[in-house]
Structures are given as C-alpha cells and as structure tokens.
Design a protein around this motif. Structure first.
Motif, PDB file in Angstrom:
ATOM      1  N   ARG A   1      34.871  45.506  31.711  1.00 40.00           N
ATOM      2  CA  ARG A   1      35.282  46.319  32.849  1.00 40.00           C
ATOM      3  C   ARG A   1      34.069  46.668  33.703  1.00 40.00           C
ATOM      4  N   GLY A   2      34.282  47.008  34.946  1.00 40.43           N
ATOM      5  CA  GLY A   2      33.189  47.334  35.841  1.00 40.43           C
ATOM      6  C   GLY A   2      32.550  48.670  35.530  1.00 40.43           C
ATOM      7  N   ALA A   3      31.277  48.797  35.896  1.00 38.23           N
ATOM      8  CA  ALA A   3      30.585  50.069  35.708  1.00 38.23           C
ATOM      9  C   ALA A   3      31.097  51.109  36.703  1.00 38.23           C
ATOM     10  N   LEU A   4      31.243  50.705  37.961  1.00 32.93           N
ATOM     11  CA  LEU A   4      31.816  51.574  38.990  1.00 32.93           C
ATOM     12  C   LEU A   4      33.021  50.880  39.611  1.00 32.93           C
ATOM     13  N   GLY A   5      32.813  49.824  40.392  1.00 32.77           N
ATOM     14  CA  GLY A   5      33.946  49.043  40.883  1.00 32.77           C
ATOM     15  C   GLY A   5      34.512  48.183  39.772  1.00 32.77           C
ATOM     16  N   ASP A   6      35.386  47.254  40.153  1.00 34.68           N
ATOM     17  CA  ASP A   6      36.073  46.418  39.177  1.00 34.68           C
ATOM     18  C   ASP A   6      35.388  45.074  38.972  1.00 34.68           C
ATOM     19  N   THR A   7      35.553  44.521  37.791  1.00 35.57           N
ATOM     20  CA  THR A   7      35.310  43.100  37.551  1.00 35.57           C
ATOM     21  C   THR A   7      36.530  42.354  38.079  1.00 35.57           C
ATOM     22  N   VAL A   8      36.304  41.301  38.853  1.00 35.20           N
ATOM     23  CA  VAL A   8      37.423  40.642  39.544  1.00 35.20           C
ATOM     24  C   VAL A   8      37.461  39.152  39.199  1.00 35.20           C
ATOM     25  N   ILE A   9      38.609  38.708  38.714  1.00 36.46           N
ATOM     26  CA  ILE A   9      38.844  37.309  38.393  1.00 36.46           C
ATOM     27  C   ILE A   9      39.919  36.803  39.353  1.00 36.46           C
ATOM     28  N   GLY A  10      39.611  35.771  40.144  1.00 33.90           N
ATOM     29  CA  GLY A  10      40.517  35.295  41.177  1.00 33.90           C
ATOM     30  C   GLY A  10      41.711  34.541  40.644  1.00 33.90           C
ATOM     31  N   ASN A  11      42.522  34.025  41.551  1.00 29.76           N
ATOM     32  CA  ASN A  11      43.716  33.261  41.197  1.00 29.76           C
ATOM     33  C   ASN A  11      43.347  31.898  40.617  1.00 29.76           C
ATOM     34  N   ASP A  12      44.133  31.465  39.633  1.00 29.05           N
ATOM     35  CA  ASP A  12      44.016  30.114  39.077  1.00 29.05           C
ATOM     36  C   ASP A  12      42.644  29.848  38.463  1.00 29.05           C
ATOM     37  N   VAL A  13      42.007  30.880  37.953  1.00 29.53           N
ATOM     38  CA  VAL A  13      40.729  30.711  37.248  1.00 29.53           C
ATOM     39  C   VAL A  13      41.020  30.347  35.796  1.00 29.53           C
ATOM     40  N   LYS A  14      40.302  29.379  35.268  1.00 28.18           N
ATOM     41  CA  LYS A  14      40.486  28.931  33.893  1.00 28.18           C
ATOM     42  C   LYS A  14      39.207  29.203  33.099  1.00 28.18           C
ATOM     43  N   ILE A  15      39.339  29.993  32.049  1.00 24.13           N
ATOM     44  CA  ILE A  15      38.204  30.446  31.256  1.00 24.13           C
ATOM     45  C   ILE A  15      38.405  29.964  29.821  1.00 24.13           C
ATOM     46  N   ASP A  16      37.453  29.233  29.310  1.00 26.76           N
ATOM     47  CA  ASP A  16      37.542  28.649  27.974  1.00 26.76           C
ATOM     48  C   ASP A  16      37.235  29.701  26.908  1.00 26.76           C
ATOM     49  N   SER A  17      37.168  29.272  25.662  1.00 20.35           N
ATOM     50  CA  SER A  17      36.902  30.171  24.535  1.00 20.35           C
ATOM     51  C   SER A  17      35.442  30.614  24.498  1.00 20.35           C
ATOM     52  N   GLN A  18      35.231  31.800  23.946  1.00 21.07           N
ATOM     53  CA  GLN A  18      33.900  32.360  23.679  1.00 21.07           C
ATOM     54  C   GLN A  18      33.042  32.436  24.937  1.00 21.07           C
ATOM     55  N   VAL A  19      33.667  32.881  26.002  1.00 21.77           N
ATOM     56  CA  VAL A  19      32.975  33.109  27.270  1.00 21.77           C
ATOM     57  C   VAL A  19      32.744  34.598  27.443  1.00 21.77           C
ATOM     58  N   GLN A  20      31.561  34.967  27.953  1.00 18.55           N
ATOM     59  CA  GLN A  20      31.211  36.359  28.196  1.00 18.55           C
ATOM     60  C   GLN A  20      31.049  36.595  29.696  1.00 18.55           C
ATOM     61  N   ILE A  21      31.891  37.450  30.247  1.00 14.17           N
ATOM     62  CA  ILE A  21      31.800  37.823  31.657  1.00 14.17           C
ATOM     63  C   ILE A  21      31.487  39.305  31.722  1.00 14.17           C
ATOM     64  N   ALA A  22      30.320  39.632  32.247  1.00 11.58           N
ATOM     65  CA  ALA A  22      29.822  41.009  32.212  1.00 11.58           C
ATOM     66  C   ALA A  22      30.434  41.859  33.328  1.00 11.58           C
ATOM     67  N   HIS A  23      30.060  43.148  33.313  1.00  9.33           N
ATOM     68  CA  HIS A  23      30.665  44.086  34.258  1.00  9.33           C
ATOM     69  C   HIS A  23      30.344  43.745  35.714  1.00  9.33           C
ATOM     70  N   ASN A  24      31.367  43.935  36.546  1.00  9.92           N
ATOM     71  CA  ASN A  24      31.274  43.766  38.001  1.00  9.92           C
ATOM     72  C   ASN A  24      31.011  42.338  38.457  1.00  9.92           C
ATOM     73  N   VAL A  25      31.243  41.380  37.580  1.00 13.97           N
ATOM     74  CA  VAL A  25      31.204  39.978  37.983  1.00 13.97           C
ATOM     75  C   VAL A  25      32.451  39.675  38.816  1.00 13.97           C
ATOM     76  N   THR A  26      32.307  38.763  39.780  1.00 12.32           N
ATOM     77  CA  THR A  26      33.435  38.262  40.552  1.00 12.32           C
ATOM     78  C   THR A  26      33.502  36.749  40.394  1.00 12.32           C
ATOM     79  N   ILE A  27      34.676  36.241  40.042  1.00 13.14           N
ATOM     80  CA  ILE A  27      34.902  34.801  39.921  1.00 13.14           C
ATOM     81  C   ILE A  27      35.927  34.403  40.976  1.00 13.14           C
ATOM     82  N   GLY A  28      35.582  33.459  41.845  1.00 15.56           N
ATOM     83  CA  GLY A  28      36.459  33.048  42.920  1.00 15.56           C
ATOM     84  C   GLY A  28      37.622  32.199  42.459  1.00 15.56           C
ATOM     85  N   ASP A  29      38.627  32.073  43.316  1.00 10.36           N
ATOM     86  CA  ASP A  29      39.841  31.318  43.015  1.00 10.36           C
ATOM     87  C   ASP A  29      39.531  29.883  42.582  1.00 10.36           C
ATOM     88  N   HIS A  30      40.313  29.395  41.617  1.00  7.49           N
ATOM     89  CA  HIS A  30      40.331  27.994  41.187  1.00  7.49           C
ATOM     90  C   HIS A  30      39.041  27.547  40.505  1.00  7.49           C
TER      91      HIS A  30
END
Length: 345
Positions: free
Chosen positions: A222-251
């Motif tokens: 989760r984000g420290a202040l704002g949100d962590t944002v994952i876009g539409n149609d994002v595909k994330i495999d196993s054992q992936v680490q996405i830290a706070h306030n990261v943004t991942i764009g669509d597709h």
C-alpha cells in the motif's frame, strides 16, 4: 491436456475463433493437447516452429496454426496469424474451474456486518470478509482468503485460496489473484534516528484496474501517503515485489521475481523480464522492455529493449572477465593518454 465439461464441435471452435475450417463440422471436441499427445477428439496448436516436427504425425481432430504451415497439416486446420492467441482463447472454453464454484457463503466463512454482496457471489470455506467490504457480482473468494475492511472488489474477480487483501484496497473487474499473494500490505517505510528504526505508518492504499492478474506469493504494498496504482490489463507473475507508491501503466507485464522499489513509475505496454530490479523514484516510459536479471538504476525516457545482465559462461572465462572489469578504469585512462599524445604529435 485439458478436457471440457461439455462437448463442443469443431464448428463451435471455429465460430469462437472467428476462423474458417475444413473438416466435419459435427466432430466432437473434448479438449486441448499438444501436437504429440492430442487424441482424435482434441484440438492441438502450433505456435512455435520448434514443434513443427510433430505436425506430420499428430492425431488431433484439428490443428490451430499459422497459414504458412497449413499445407503441411495432415488433419483439419484452423488458420490464424497468431495461433498462440487462438490457443489462449480456446483455453477459456475448457477451463473447469468456474464450473466447480458453489454460489453463496460457505457455513465456515466469516462475513462481518455491513458487507455488500453482489449477485452470484461465492465465498468459500474459512474465508473472512471484514466490515465495509463491497463484493461485485460473480466475485469468488477462495478458501482461507481474507478481504480487509472497506475494500472493494469488482465484478467477476476471483481470489484463489489463501489470498490476503488488506484494508482499503480497490480491485477492478475480472481480476485474478493467485494463492498466497498479498495486496495492500505495509510498504517498507522506516526512519532512523542514529540508533534505531522508527516505523512510518502507511496511510495510502492500493488501486488495481480491470483485468489484472497477480501471481502466487507476490506482494503489492500500500502507499505511504497516496496509493499504489496498478493499471488495466497488467499481468504480474509469481514472487514479484511492488513497493509503496509504485505506478504500473496499462497492459504491462512483469515476469517472476521482479522487484520494484518505492515511487517508481512504469509506463504502459512495458515488459520486465524475470529477476529485473528497478530502483526507487524512477520513471520508465511507455513501450520499454527490460531483459531478465537486469538492474535499472536510472530513468528510461525512450522506448526500446534494455539489458544490463550478462549471459552465463564458463567459470574460467567469467573469472578472467571479472579481473578485466576491475582494470577498465586504468585501461580507459591509459587509452585517453595515448590519444592525447597522438593528437599532440
């Protein structure tokens, strides 16, 4: 090898793919299989030239393949310019998982007061739904999963067994969360006073778009202040680490063991290979592909393919190269002196 819960015909298969076919329209199709293993009531596919050798001897009812290979097919064929995409679409017809869902709330599940449930929701054994949660139509919450307070899960999203969705998380429609993933855990935030660490409360949340899949044992903080944002149609495999306030764009797609440090922004249509690491506070533009085991420490502003890891080699060769790597600075200085002397002459 896959089998359908009900029989389809070759005509049904062709209609689903919107392609023409040759052969018996009423031929029953009961599953998918490889070229080598397919039975006479199964469809096989050829998407990799490495398996072209198996085409001549296949016993499949039909083969999904590129038109360039059609003349070599000994059985009825379904031609597509992207047969692997066709295989993906067909696999949905033979997936037995939705058929096994039991609608309603299992007697051992715990559903708090103030929860909103859509139609045809399935909450399986020992799941926990905390207060203020909203589950859309046809949501499936797998056995042992937890949905934290005030979270919202969009219609037709599936949580497999033992998924943890923490408080205040928003997940879009048609998502798939594989077993063991954690959405909305605390980000890694601490301040040091010279002697010890002090935890920084993580006050933001996680917002995920539609059609997102998260692999087993992956973590999206989760984000420290704002949100962590994952876009539409994002595909994330196993054992992936996405830290706070990261943004991942669509597709965009992230392969196994990717690690992204805090506040980094990844653009749309990006692909990160297995084991890629991104440092914090970077910007990766749209259309970037980073090959496996690469470490990215600077922002990328031009689309394209980027690499930093080196391929495996014999240990003897690696040891020699490692010694030479340490000598690069001295070699560069000597080369600069030589060029300077040549210019002076």
């Amino acid at each position: 090898m896959t089998h359908a819960s009900h029989d389809l015909t070759l005509a049904d298969i062709a209609r689903h793919l919107d392609v023409a076919f040759e052969g018996d329209a009423n031929q029953p199709i009961r599953g998918l299989a490889t070229l080598k293993e397919a039975a006479p009531d199964q469809v096989a596919f050829l998407a990799n030239r490495a398996y072209l050798k198996d085409l001549a001897t296949t016993k499949a009812a039909a083969v999904l393949l590129h038109p360039e290979h059609g003349k070599n097919c000994p059985v009825p064929r379904l031609e597509m310019t992207n047969p692997y995409l066709g295989y993906a679409k067909l696999s949905q017809l033979f997936d037995p998982l939705p058929v096994r869902d039991v609608l309603g709330v299992h007697p051992t599940a715990v559903v708090a007061e103030g929860v909103t449930l859509g139609v045809d929701v399935s909450i399986q054994a020992h799941a926990v739904i905390e207060t203020g949660v909203v589950l859309g139509d046809r949501v499936v919450v797998g056995a042992g999963s937890i949905v934290g307070a005030d979270s919202v899960i969009g219609e037709s999203t599936r949580l497999h067994a033992n998924v943890t969705v923490c408080h205040g998380v928003v997940i879009g429609k048609r998502g798939i969360l594989q077993s063991g993933c954690v959405i909305g855990g605390d980000g890694f935030g601490f301040a040091h006073d010279g002697a010890k660490w002090h935890k920084i409360a993580q006050l933001g949340g996680v917002v995920m778009g539609d059609d997102v899949e998260v692999g087993s044992c992956s973590s999206i903080d989760r984000g420290a202040l704002g949100d962590t944002v994952i876009g539409n149609d994002v595909k994330i495999d196993s054992q992936v680490q996405i830290a706070h306030n990261v943004t991942i764009g669509d597709h965009s797609a992230l392969a196994g063991c990717v690690g992204i440090a805090g506040s980094t922004k990844v653009g749309k249509h990006c692909m990160l290979g297995g084991g890629v690491g991104l440092s914090g506070h970077l910007t990766i533009c749209d259309g970037v592909q980073v090959t496996g085991m690469s470490l990215v420490t600077n922002s990328i502003h031009e689309p394209g393919v980027y690499s930093s890891g080196t391929g495996a080699m014999s240990n003897t060769q690696w040891r020699k190269n490692a010694v030479r790597f340490k000598q690069l600075d001295d070699i560069a200085k000597r080369l600069a002196r030589m060029e300077k002397n040549q210019r002076a002459e």
